[in-house]
Design an enzyme around this catalytic site. Sequence first.
Site, mmCIF file in Angstrom:
data_model
loop_
_atom_site.group_PDB
_atom_site.id
_atom_site.type_symbol
_atom_site.label_atom_id
_atom_site.label_comp_id
_atom_site.label_asym_id
_atom_site.label_seq_id
_atom_site.Cartn_x
_atom_site.Cartn_y
_atom_site.Cartn_z
ATOM 1 N N ASP A 10 9.509 7.652 -76.144
ATOM 2 C CA ASP A 10 8.428 7.697 -75.171
ATOM 3 C C ASP A 10 8.354 6.318 -74.514
ATOM 4 O OD1 ASP A 10 5.929 8.559 -73.911
ATOM 5 O OD2 ASP A 10 4.946 7.276 -75.388
ATOM 6 N N ASP A 12 5.115 4.768 -72.336
ATOM 7 C CA ASP A 12 3.798 4.137 -72.414
ATOM 8 C C ASP A 12 3.256 4.171 -73.840
ATOM 9 O OD1 ASP A 12 3.223 3.686 -69.476
ATOM 10 O OD2 ASP A 12 3.537 5.847 -69.475
#
Length: 224
Positions: A10, A12
Amino acid sequence: MTSLKAAIFDLDGTLVDSARDLQDAANALLAEEGLRAVSLDETKSMIGDGVAKLVERAIVATGGDTSRLPLLVSRFLEIYEANASRCTEAYPGVVATLEHLRRLGLRLAIVTNKPYAATTEILDALGLRMFFDAVIGGDTLLERKPHPAPILAALERLGAGPDAALMVGDNYHDVQAARAAGVRAFAVTYGYSHKPHAELGAERLLDAMSELLPIVEEACSPPL
């Protein structure tokens, strides 16, 4: 167990801390709408499910009208993408970990619910783009995490099966998407989780990105 060939991340809250830039863009939009500003902690609680959900949460939290949500999302993107990497920075240990993973021969991918254009801008600005063989943004496919499709698309581009890959995220949708795709799921504890970390269902929690390395080194070793 199949030797590890790929790792998916991922963005953020996992690789980069982007909350300040997202807060600035949200507050610029809210100001245009005559609404109050949101705090950094409020912003962090809104991150993770894509831009539309972040904007919706910001509008609802400040007492605004969501009937014009598509227009507000479009305006948010105009504001945000012009300054997506002004304050955003990689978390400690991320660059060294990515370098080590590449030296081990792993193929790497980003799977994020952030739009592709903003994602690649951040990766380029922070000098991270060179580490990744595939980037799947929130608008790359029709589906987004927690749907497994983005994970499966990344695996296809990496040329790896689910049993030869792992996913590292910071939120429930990362773990759900990984598990639905048949991929081992790990979660960092320093990101923007919407749930207590113990409730995410991750195979293991990482207090720092560097803690991933001994796990990967063991998983890369072929069985005796």
